[in-house]
Write a protein that holds these residues in place. Structure first.
Motif, PDB file in Angstrom:
ATOM      1  N   SER A   1     -21.500  36.973  -3.880  1.00  0.00           N
ATOM      2  CA  SER A   1     -21.538  38.254  -3.180  1.00  0.00           C
ATOM      3  C   SER A   1     -20.303  38.415  -2.291  1.00  0.00           C
ATOM      4  N   VAL A   2     -19.911  37.354  -1.610  1.00  0.00           N
ATOM      5  CA  VAL A   2     -18.681  37.419  -0.809  1.00  0.00           C
ATOM      6  C   VAL A   2     -17.484  37.700  -1.712  1.00  0.00           C
ATOM      7  N   ASN A   3     -17.437  37.015  -2.842  1.00  0.00           N
ATOM      8  CA  ASN A   3     -16.291  37.166  -3.743  1.00  0.00           C
ATOM      9  C   ASN A   3     -16.424  38.358  -4.685  1.00  0.00           C
TER      10      ASN A   3
ATOM     11  N   ASN B   1     -26.801  41.345   0.463  1.00  0.00           N
ATOM     12  CA  ASN B   1     -26.455  40.804   1.780  1.00  0.00           C
ATOM     13  C   ASN B   1     -27.589  39.885   2.233  1.00  0.00           C
TER      14      ASN B   1
ATOM     15  N   ARG C   1     -28.133  38.429   4.808  1.00  0.00           N
ATOM     16  CA  ARG C   1     -28.591  38.597   6.203  1.00  0.00           C
ATOM     17  C   ARG C   1     -29.779  39.549   6.316  1.00  0.00           C
TER      18      ARG C   1
ATOM     19  N   ARG D   1     -31.561  29.976   6.064  1.00  0.00           N
ATOM     20  CA  ARG D   1     -30.579  30.864   6.664  1.00  0.00           C
ATOM     21  C   ARG D   1     -29.329  30.082   7.101  1.00  0.00           C
TER      22      ARG D   1
ATOM     23  N   PHE E   1     -23.623  28.714   6.346  1.00  0.00           N
ATOM     24  CA  PHE E   1     -22.592  27.717   6.026  1.00  0.00           C
ATOM     25  C   PHE E   1     -21.845  28.128   4.751  1.00  0.00           C
TER      26      PHE E   1
ATOM     27  N   TYR F   1     -21.449  31.110   3.547  1.00  0.00           N
ATOM     28  CA  TYR F   1     -20.625  32.292   3.834  1.00  0.00           C
ATOM     29  C   TYR F   1     -19.298  31.887   4.490  1.00  0.00           C
TER      30      TYR F   1
ATOM     31  N   LEU G   1     -17.836  28.879   4.591  1.00  0.00           N
ATOM     32  CA  LEU G   1     -17.018  28.014   3.733  1.00  0.00           C
ATOM     33  C   LEU G   1     -16.316  28.815   2.642  1.00  0.00           C
ATOM     34  N   THR G   2     -16.951  29.904   2.237  1.00  0.00           N
ATOM     35  CA  THR G   2     -16.337  30.771   1.226  1.00  0.00           C
ATOM     36  C   THR G   2     -15.225  31.614   1.826  1.00  0.00           C
ATOM     37  N   LYS G   3     -15.485  32.160   2.994  1.00  0.00           N
ATOM     38  CA  LYS G   3     -14.608  33.174   3.569  1.00  0.00           C
ATOM     39  C   LYS G   3     -13.455  32.582   4.372  1.00  0.00           C
TER      40      LYS G   3
ATOM     41  N   PRO H   1     -12.508  28.925   4.844  1.00  0.00           N
ATOM     42  CA  PRO H   1     -12.647  27.461   4.721  1.00  0.00           C
ATOM     43  C   PRO H   1     -11.784  26.709   5.726  1.00  0.00           C
TER      44      PRO H   1
ATOM     45  N   MET I   1     -13.558  25.551   9.042  1.00  0.00           N
ATOM     46  CA  MET I   1     -14.729  24.664   9.069  1.00  0.00           C
ATOM     47  C   MET I   1     -14.508  23.545  10.075  1.00  0.00           C
TER      48      MET I   1
ATOM     49  N   SER J   1     -22.395  21.818   0.096  1.00  0.00           N
ATOM     50  CA  SER J   1     -20.937  21.986   0.025  1.00  0.00           C
ATOM     51  C   SER J   1     -20.465  22.048  -1.422  1.00  0.00           C
TER      52      SER J   1
ATOM     53  N   ASN K   1     -17.170  29.036  -5.805  1.00  0.00           N
ATOM     54  CA  ASN K   1     -15.848  29.559  -5.481  1.00  0.00           C
ATOM     55  C   ASN K   1     -14.857  29.297  -6.611  1.00  0.00           C
TER      56      ASN K   1
END
Lengths: 193, 193, 193, 193, 193, 193
Positions: free
Chosen positions: F84-86, F115, F117, F126, F131, F133, F135-137, F139, F142, F164, F171
Motif C-alpha cells: 500500500s505504501v509502494n 490504510n 490505520r 498495530r 514498524f 510502514y 521500514l518501508t518509507k 529505512p 530506523m 523485518s 519492498n
C-alpha cells in the motif's frame, strides 16, 4: 503586536548592548542606523563575537552588494524564493521588504514570499528561480541539464556562479535563523507596502 | 505593479461582467462591495455558473462565519497556515489580510503566512495549528493521538469537527486556486498593514 | 581512475593557474600545500575572485578552526552527516577524510558518510547529529524542543549556536558544490584509511 | 467482520437517530435509502447540523451529478485516484464501489484504488489522472504546462475547471474523513464486485 | 576503532559459532574464507536457520554472479547506488568494496556511495542508475517511459529484467540490514583503497 | 474488463507456454493449479529461467509458509500494508485476496490495501504494521527504539527478524512488479469477497 519575544532563543548567548560593543562595531552599526534606519537583528545577534560578525557581514556584503551579472533585486528575489521553500520567518520578513523596496512593487515581494510561480516574470528570471527552488529542495538531483537551462535562458557561467552562491547562502542563513528562532526587526513589516 | 494578469488562467471560462449576472448575484456582489470594498476574485471566478457559486459561498459562509467554538480569527489563522503549507498565493493573500484585520496585528498575519511556528501563541492555538499542519501534509498518518492532543489542549470534539472542516476546506480551495492560477484582488495586499 | 574531470562544471569561470594569483593568495596556497599537502579544490575554485575567496575562507576558518565548545572532530562529524543528507560528493570526500584523520578511526568516517545512526556514539554526540539531520532536512519544523534536546544532552546555548552555524554552513557549501559539480582533490580518497 | 467501530471518532458529536432528524432530512435520507440502498455514513455524520449537511450535499451534488464535460465515471475515477494518494479509507471504499458500478468493470475500481498507472486507459483519461495526482501531491508546483497537457489531451478549459474542482473537493473530503476517522458503510465493500 | 558492536541488534537471535553449524554450512563458509578472506556478516547472521541462509544465498548468487547482460561491476554499481538512497551502512560498506575491487578504481566506489550523479559514466550506465534511483525512491511512479529510456540507452528487455531485479533485491537487503542494525565485517573498509 | 493487457511489459522476455516448461516446473505449476486454482502470474513471469524461478519461490515459501511466530495472516497483512505504501497493483491484488481468504474478513483486506490505520487491530498487530510502514518509507531512520516498540508490544527478537524479513521481501517484490508492470491474475479480484 505579536512579534518581538526576543532577538533569538538562546538565552545564554546574550545580545550585547550597543555601548558594550567595540568601536569598530559601533561605527558599523551607526552606518546601519543611518542607511537602513535600524541595525538588523541578525547583526545584533552575531555581535557577541567580532570574528563571527565580520565573517557573516563580509560574505553577505560581497554576495548581495558586490559586482554581479545579477541585479540587486534579482539577488533579493532569490533570497526570498529560497526562504519560502524553507519557511524562514526572519529572512522572508527582511528580504521580502528588500524586494518591495528595490522593485517599488509591493506585490512582487508578496509573490516571492508566497509562491514565485504565481508571478508573471521574464523567462530569464523564472529560470533563475526554478534553479533556486530545485537547488534548495533536492540538491542531490542537480545535474548539467539544470545549468544548461540557465544558459539557455540567457545567463552566463559567471552568473550561474552567483545564482548558486546566493541560493546556497540563504540555505545557510535560513537554517541559522530557524535553528535559534531568530526574530526580525518589527520595522520591516511595514516597509515599502 | 506586478500582479493582475487575469482572474484565472482558463481563457475559455470567462469571468462575466457585472451587468451580465442575474439579479440575485448582482445583489450578492453589491453586498460584497459594501462590506469588503470589493468582490473577491474567487466569487467573480465562480460567477459563470450560479450553482457552483452558490455551493461555494454557502459552504464558505457556514464554515467561516457560522456558529463555532473557534473564533473567526482562529478560523482565518487555520486558513493561512494551511495555505502556507500548500503555498497558495490567492489564499495567503486574501486570508493573510483577514488575519491582520481581525487581530489588529499585522505581524500575526505575516507569521501565519511565513511559518506559524515562529509565532508566540497560546498552547491551545498552537495545538490547533500543529493539527492543521499534519492534516494538510500527511493526512494518511492521522490517528487518535492527534485528536487527543487537541482535547488535551482544551478543544472539544465539536471544536475538532470545525478545525478539521476548516483545514479540509482550504486544502480544497488552495488546490482549486492553484490549478487555475487564480489571482487575488490587488487591494488585499495593502489592507490592515 | 574515474574522478578528476574538472574542478567544476562552469567552463567560463576558469580556475586560475597558481602563478596568475596575487601574492597574498599564493602565500595562502603555499601554506595549504605545506599543511594539507594540497590546495583544496574549493579554494582553487574561489580563487578567480579574491573577495569571494577571502569571504569563504574567513568564515570557514572561524567556524571550523576557531574557539568552540565543540571539538574539531565534532565539527567535522557534523560536516559529513549534513553532507550525507544532501549527498554532496565534494564535501563527503573532503570532510570524510578529515573525520578519519582527526579521529584516527577510519570506520567513523565511513559511518558519518553512510548513516550516522549506525555509529555507536555518546548520547551527547548522537543528539548533536539528530539536530543536524532535522535542521538539514526539515528546517521549517525546528522548535524549542529541538534546542531543549541539545541542552538535555549536555550542550550549552553557546554550543547550540556553533552546532547550528556548522550545520547551516554545510547546507551552503553542499549546495554550492553540487550546483557547479565541484570535484574534490583525488588525494582525499586515500587519506587516513 | 472488522470494520464498523463507529461512524466517526468524535464521541461528543453524536450521530442523530433517524427519527430525531427534521422532516426535510428524513425525506432526503429516504431518497438515499431508495436510490442507494443506504444512507452514506458521511451524510449521517453531517446530519447533526442541517446547515453543514446541506452545504456538503449541495456541493457534492453539483460537482458529481451536475452537467459537465466529464462523465460521471470520470469524476468517480478522479475521486478514487485522489483518495489513493491520500490513502483515505472512507472515500476509497465508497467511490471505489461507484467506479465498479458505473463502469461495470470491477477491476477498474481496484486499479483506481491501488495505482491508476497500472490501468490501460485512453490518453485523455490518463492525462486527467496525472493532473489529479500532481495537484494532490505537489499543488505548489502546478503551472501552465500542466493545464496545457490537459488541453493537448483533448480537454477544454471548461473541463479543466471541473477536473480541478473534483480533485480539490476530494482533497477536502479525504482530509475531513481522515481527521475524524470516518468509517464507510459496510455495504460498499461487496457492491458490484 | 568504532564499528563492531555486534553482528546485529537482535540479542535473542544468536549468531552460531562456526563449530555449531552443520557440515554443509561449514563447507560453504570455508569457501567464503578462501575466496573472500572472510565470512560476510550477513551470512553469519542468517546461519541460525539453514533454510533462510540457503534462500538468501541462492537468490544472491543467481542475481549477482549468474549469467546476465550486465557485468558484475554494473550489478555492484546498482547495489551501491540503491544503498546510497536508503543509506544502508552494511550494504554501502560491503558493496562499495566490491565496486572498488571489480573496477580497480577506488574513486568509482566512493562516487557510487556518495552520489552517482557526480561520476562521469557512459550514458548507458547513467541511464541504468537513473532507473535504479527512481525505482528505489518513487516505485509508484514507474511507467513505460522509464523502461523506454533504458531501451533507448542500449539495454534489452532481458537486461531491464536484471536491472529491475538487482534494484529490487537491494531494496530488500538494505531494509533487512537496517531493520536489525546489521554491521559489516570491518575488513571491507580497507579493501581495494 | 479492464485488466489483462499482458503478464508484464517486457515483450522480449516472453512468458513460456506451459508445455514448453521442463517437467519439474510443470509439476510445480500443476500443484499451483490444484491448490490455488491458478498459476500466479509472478511465477509464470519467472518461468523463463529455472534458477530465477526457484530462487524466488524458495524464498517466498520459506518466508510466507515456513515456521514463524507470526501467523500466515499476519505475514499477509504485512505484505499488503507494505504494498500500500509502494502502491503496487500486483501485490495489493494478490495479497489483498490472501488477507480476505485467511481472515474470512473481506473488509480486513480492504483496510490493509487502503490504510491500515483505519483498522481496529490488537496493539501487537498495530505495532507490527507501524514498524512495516516506517521500514518501508524511511529505512534510513530506523533505530533501536523501533525495535523496542515491537518488543514492548509483545514480539520476540526472533519475531522481529521475521517481521523485518517480510517487510523487506515485499519492498523487493513490489519494485520488481512495478518495474516491469506485472499484472496479477484476474481471478484474485473476486476471491473471498
Amino acid at each position: 503586536m505579536s512579534q518581538p519575544k526576543y532577538v533569538h532563543a538562546l538565552k545564554d548567548v546574550p545580545v550585547p548592548a550597543r555601548e558594550e560593543l567595540d568601536e569598530g562595531t559601533q561605527k558599523y552599526f551607526a552606518v546601519c542606523d543611518e542607511k537602513l534606519g535600524m541595525v538588523p537583528n541578525v547583526l545584533a545577534a552575531y555581535s557577541f563575537d567580532n570574528a563571527k560578525l565580520r565573517a557573516f557581514s563580509d560574505m553577505y556584503g560581497e554576495l548581495m552588494l558586490g559586482e554581479s551579472g545579477l541585479t540587486k533585486l534579482e539577488r533579493e528575489m532569490i533570497a526570498v524564493a529560497v526562504s519560502s521553500v524553507n519557511q524562514c520567518f526572519y529572512c522572508l520578513t527582511a528580504h521580502g521588504a528588500a524586494v518591495r523596496e528595490l522593485s517599488g512593487d509591493p506585490i512582487l515581494g508578496e509573490l516571492m514570499v508566497m509562491n514565485y510561480r504565481a508571478a508573471e516574470l521574464p523567462a530569464k528570471q523564472r529560470a533563475m528561480l526554478d534553479f533556486a527552488y530545485k537547488l534548495t529542495k533536492t540538491p542531490n538531483e542537480m545535474e548539467e541539464s539544470d545549468r544548461q537551462a540557465l544558459r539557455d535562458a540567457g545567463w552566463t557561467d559567471r552568473d550561474i556562479w552567483d545564482i548558486s552562491a546566493t541560493v546556497s547562502f540563504f540555505n545557510m542563513s535560513n537554517r541559522m535563523a530557524m535553528a535559534i528562532d531568530m526574530m526580525p526587526n518589527e520595522a520591516y513589516h511595514s516597509q515599502a507596502r
